[in-house]
Scaffold this motif. Structure first.
Motif, PDB file in Angstrom:
ATOM      1  N   GLU A 268      -5.804   3.759  -4.252  1.00  0.00           N
ATOM      2  CA  GLU A 268      -5.702   4.768  -3.206  1.00  0.00           C
ATOM      3  C   GLU A 268      -4.577   5.713  -3.632  1.00  0.00           C
ATOM      4  O   GLU A 268      -3.536   5.273  -4.137  1.00  0.00           O
ATOM      5  N   ILE A 269      -4.813   7.002  -3.502  1.00  0.00           N
ATOM      6  CA  ILE A 269      -3.850   7.998  -3.980  1.00  0.00           C
ATOM      7  C   ILE A 269      -3.479   8.924  -2.838  1.00  0.00           C
ATOM      8  O   ILE A 269      -4.340   9.564  -2.226  1.00  0.00           O
ATOM      9  N   LEU A 270      -2.172   8.976  -2.548  1.00  0.00           N
ATOM     10  CA  LEU A 270      -1.661   9.776  -1.445  1.00  0.00           C
ATOM     11  C   LEU A 270      -0.837  10.937  -1.985  1.00  0.00           C
ATOM     12  O   LEU A 270       0.173  10.725  -2.660  1.00  0.00           O
ATOM     13  N   ALA A 271      -1.284  12.151  -1.722  1.00  0.00           N
ATOM     14  CA  ALA A 271      -0.516  13.347  -2.078  1.00  0.00           C
ATOM     15  C   ALA A 271       0.227  13.826  -0.838  1.00  0.00           C
ATOM     16  O   ALA A 271      -0.328  13.840   0.274  1.00  0.00           O
TER      17      ALA A 271
ATOM     18  N   THR B 268      -6.625  14.191   2.869  1.00  0.00           N
ATOM     19  CA  THR B 268      -7.809  13.791   2.092  1.00  0.00           C
ATOM     20  C   THR B 268      -7.681  12.365   1.569  1.00  0.00           C
ATOM     21  O   THR B 268      -8.443  11.960   0.682  1.00  0.00           O
ATOM     22  N   PHE B 269      -6.744  11.618   2.097  1.00  0.00           N
ATOM     23  CA  PHE B 269      -6.462  10.253   1.645  1.00  0.00           C
ATOM     24  C   PHE B 269      -7.663   9.334   1.851  1.00  0.00           C
ATOM     25  O   PHE B 269      -8.264   9.299   2.929  1.00  0.00           O
ATOM     26  N   GLN B 270      -8.027   8.582   0.795  1.00  0.00           N
ATOM     27  CA  GLN B 270      -9.084   7.575   0.880  1.00  0.00           C
ATOM     28  C   GLN B 270      -8.457   6.198   0.747  1.00  0.00           C
ATOM     29  O   GLN B 270      -7.888   5.869  -0.297  1.00  0.00           O
ATOM     30  N   PRO B 271      -8.510   5.360   1.792  1.00  0.00           N
ATOM     31  CA  PRO B 271      -7.883   4.038   1.718  1.00  0.00           C
ATOM     32  C   PRO B 271      -8.459   3.199   0.578  1.00  0.00           C
ATOM     33  O   PRO B 271      -9.610   3.370   0.168  1.00  0.00           O
ATOM     34  N   ILE B 272      -7.647   2.277   0.090  1.00  0.00           N
ATOM     35  CA  ILE B 272      -8.039   1.450  -1.044  1.00  0.00           C
ATOM     36  C   ILE B 272      -9.289   0.623  -0.746  1.00  0.00           C
ATOM     37  O   ILE B 272     -10.093   0.343  -1.644  1.00  0.00           O
ATOM     38  N   LEU B 273      -9.478   0.228   0.508  1.00  0.00           N
ATOM     39  CA  LEU B 273     -10.652  -0.555   0.876  1.00  0.00           C
ATOM     40  C   LEU B 273     -11.940   0.219   0.608  1.00  0.00           C
ATOM     41  O   LEU B 273     -12.932  -0.343   0.143  1.00  0.00           O
ATOM     42  N   GLU B 274     -11.935   1.527   0.873  1.00  0.00           N
ATOM     43  CA  GLU B 274     -13.125   2.342   0.614  1.00  0.00           C
ATOM     44  C   GLU B 274     -13.457   2.377  -0.867  1.00  0.00           C
ATOM     45  O   GLU B 274     -14.627   2.343  -1.262  1.00  0.00           O
TER      46      GLU B 274
ATOM     47  N   ASP C 121       0.838  -1.193   0.000  1.00  0.00           N
ATOM     48  CA  ASP C 121       0.000   0.000   0.000  1.00  0.00           C
ATOM     49  C   ASP C 121       0.876   1.247   0.000  1.00  0.00           C
ATOM     50  O   ASP C 121       2.105   1.167   0.014  1.00  0.00           O
ATOM     51  N   ALA C 122       0.218   2.412   0.008  1.00  0.00           N
ATOM     52  CA  ALA C 122       0.935   3.679  -0.120  1.00  0.00           C
ATOM     53  C   ALA C 122       1.878   3.916   1.060  1.00  0.00           C
ATOM     54  O   ALA C 122       3.043   4.299   0.883  1.00  0.00           O
ATOM     55  N   ILE C 123       1.394   3.699   2.283  1.00  0.00           N
ATOM     56  CA  ILE C 123       2.230   3.939   3.464  1.00  0.00           C
ATOM     57  C   ILE C 123       3.408   2.969   3.505  1.00  0.00           C
ATOM     58  O   ILE C 123       4.536   3.346   3.838  1.00  0.00           O
ATOM     59  N   ALA C 124       3.153   1.709   3.117  1.00  0.00           N
ATOM     60  CA  ALA C 124       4.216   0.701   3.128  1.00  0.00           C
ATOM     61  C   ALA C 124       5.334   1.040   2.145  1.00  0.00           C
ATOM     62  O   ALA C 124       6.480   0.608   2.334  1.00  0.00           O
TER      63      ALA C 124
ATOM     64  N   VAL D  56       0.581   6.380  -5.863  1.00  0.00           N
ATOM     65  CA  VAL D  56      -0.635   5.720  -6.351  1.00  0.00           C
ATOM     66  C   VAL D  56      -0.514   4.236  -6.034  1.00  0.00           C
ATOM     67  O   VAL D  56       0.387   3.558  -6.547  1.00  0.00           O
ATOM     68  N   SER D  57      -1.382   3.731  -5.159  1.00  0.00           N
ATOM     69  CA  SER D  57      -1.383   2.309  -4.807  1.00  0.00           C
ATOM     70  C   SER D  57      -2.595   1.649  -5.447  1.00  0.00           C
ATOM     71  O   SER D  57      -3.676   2.241  -5.500  1.00  0.00           O
TER      72      SER D  57
END
Length: 568
Positions: free
Chosen positions: A509-512, A537-543, A425-428, A451-452
């Protein structure tokens, strides 16, 4: 049936106007396509409207070829050459009649030639064009495969040393398994590759099993059994593929790699071939890389809604820094990277990509094939590229600390770097860069966005049905219970191998980067980083996955299988 032109029929029943017909006829003169195809391609009328008009005006029966099983005997009744010439398929027959699936039942030349060839009265039936193409390919491909196998076995019985392959024969680039003059082995291998093309398979697995040679194909991420070849033909099939891939057929105890360029239906394919010695013989895996770049687009990779807006904002707002695409193997990262490249390329910029392998050939991009055997590694190639006055550098994959650090420093000196890395994922991905030894200040200063993504199977549109989920299913997705929900699933049909799924789409999921996130990276504090991410404003991939379930694109099972279990 009374002779009527399709255009006149559609104008007569009010489906299109006379001016639309004239416009479509003018386009038809330019591109040479059938009128029905032109009307659909330019969104003048849908295929469903054409079918409805033909059924109403001509009283013809519609047949769903996705749900209808055609007997293999039909391939003996109508020659393949005529069926392919007119894009028609025999559905069933009596002693005096033959029922013919047609997307254009007003093609009277086809009706007359089929009648003359079969000595039967032709009863036209309306069929969906894509379903007809699939039925046509399956009917005659299976026939061609079985005939090639029988011919190979007959040749084996009549030769002293078994089936042989002539090393001097010229390899034909077009997969044309219907050529009766070609050797049976050639026809068999070509029919397997063409079947993979038709099914949109990503890989072909040719596996010796001791008593047989099993052919499997990876379709929508899952392997499917396609055909079994008798064990005595194993050597001929494997040798043919190795010759096509320019491998050494005498070396059977070492792995080999090769490639084949092939054209099917005017589309060029790049086939990557890998062999592996096993206890029962050599296993071959063929990766099919399509050079058609039409799917390399923001819509083509599945971006929509808020994620699409964030993605476009990242691309438009950044002229330097690093944009990372992350995910596990087989998650569609390369397609997203190519989408970025396609968006950013222009006459005004020098865009150089480093790839291993080069999967799509793109105009306006200087593409470099990485070759470790000649010491042209990602790191060495990147150093050379930075002396080529680049504006944008695309790196197929960051695999080590050296490449990562060079990329980060290049980004901090004014270059835009587009690249991928294998993480969940993005954080990883931040943790991964720290793990391989990249300094925190480089990551914080260079990375602009991440971009994950994952790939999930889409519900088959032909057997899609609505249902009311159980409370357990709703809880599994983390949704509030006690509310009415409508989910969708596929019941299984011939179109989707009875799986209920057809095709795949990406979940994102997209992290700026924000100042708080950069500060957390500097501190190397994972907990603070997670808090800073969730405050953005990060939306996790699960959502995003849950939203696709709510929209009827995929199922709860897919989201749980591909996303939830990996993020918990």
């Amino acid at each position: 049936m009374k002779y009527t032109r399709l255009g006149d029929l559609l104008v007569g029943n009010g489906s299109i106007t006379q001016s639309q017909l004239e416009e479509a006829l003018a386009m038809q003169k330019q591109n040479g396509k059938r009128l029905g195809d032109v009307l659909r391609d330019y969104n003048i009328i849908t295929e469903e409207q054409v079918i409805e008009a033909l059924m109403t005006q001509l009283g013809l029966e519609y047949i769903d070829l996705n749900a209808y099983t055609i007997s293999s005997e039909m391939a003996q009744l109508l020659p393949r050459s005529i069926a392919k010439k007119y894009r028609v398929v025999p559905v069933r027959a009596t002693r005096t009649e033959i029922y013919l699936g047609m997307s254009d039942p007003l093609n009277f030349a086809a009706i007359e030639e089929v009648g003359a060839a079969t000595h039967r009265q032709v009863i036209p039936m309306i069929a969906n064009y894509e379903a007809l193409e699939r039925a046509l390919q399956n009917l005659y491909s299976n026939q061609g495969t079985m005939r090639a196998i029988e011919d190979m076995r007959r040749d084996l019985d009549t030769t002293q040393y078994g089936a042989t392959i002539r090393l001097g024969e010229e390899f034909r680039l077009a997969a044309d398994e219907e050529d009766e003059n070609a050797a049976p082995t050639i026809r068999l291998v070509n029919s397997i590759i063409q079947r993979a093309y038709t099914e949109n398979a990503s890989d072909i697995h040719i596996e010796p099993m001791g008593s047989k040679l099993l052919i499997r194909m990876r379709i929508d991420g899952a392997l499917r059994n396609i055909v079994t070849v008798p064990w005595e033909l194993q050597m001929s099939v494997i040798s043919r593929i190795k010759i096509m891939a320019k491998m050494d057929i005498s070396k059977k105890n070492i792995p080999q790699d090769g490639r084949i360029n092939m054209t099917i239906h005017q589309e060029t394919l790049d086939l990557r071939v890998s062999t592996l010695p096993t206890i029962h013989g050599e296993k071959i895996v063929i990766r099919l890389l399509r050079k058609d770049t039409r799917m390399i687009s923001v819509d083509g990779i599945g971006l929509q809604g808020e994620n699409k807006r964030k993605f476009m904002e990242l691309l438009a707002a950044n002229t330097d820094g690093v944009l990372l695409v992350v995910g596990p193997t087989g998650s569609g990262k390369t397609s997203t990277l190519y989408t970025m490249i396609d968006y950013k390329k222009s006459e005004e910029v020098n865009l150089i990509s480093l790839e291993d392998p080069v999967e799509y050939h793109m105009d306006g991009v200087c593409q470099v094939q990485i070759n470790d055997l000649t010491d042209l590694t990602f790191a060495n190639a990147l150093r050379a590229v930075l002396r080529q006055d680049p504006d944008i550098v695309a790196i197929g994959e960051i695999r080590d600390r050296e490449t990562a650090e060079i990329a980060m420093r290049a980004a901090m000196t004014g270059h835009l770097v587009l690249t991928t890395i294998h993480t969940n994922d993005a954080i990883a991905s931040i943790d991964r860069l720290l793990d391989i030894g990249v300094e925190p200040y480089l990551i914080a200063g260079a990375v602009r966005g991440i971009v994950s993504q994952r790939l999930v199977r889409k519900i088959c549109p032909k057997c899609r049905q609505a249902y009311t989920p159980t409370e357990e299913e709703v809880e599994l997705l983390g949704l509030p219970t006690g509310q009415p929900y409508t989910f969708y699933h596929g019941t299984g049909c011939s179109e989707c191998f009875q799986t209920g799924y057809r095709g795949r789409t990406a979940v994102f999921e997209i992290l700026a980067m924000t100042p708080h996130i950069r500060q957390a990276i500097h501190q190397q504090d994972l907990k603070t980083l997670e808090e800073a991410v969730h405050q953005s404003t990060f939306q996790p991939i699960l959502e995003n996955g849950i939203q696709l379930v709510m929209d009827g694109v995929t199922t709860t099972d897919e989201v749980v299988r591909m996303i939830r279990r990996q993020v918990e």
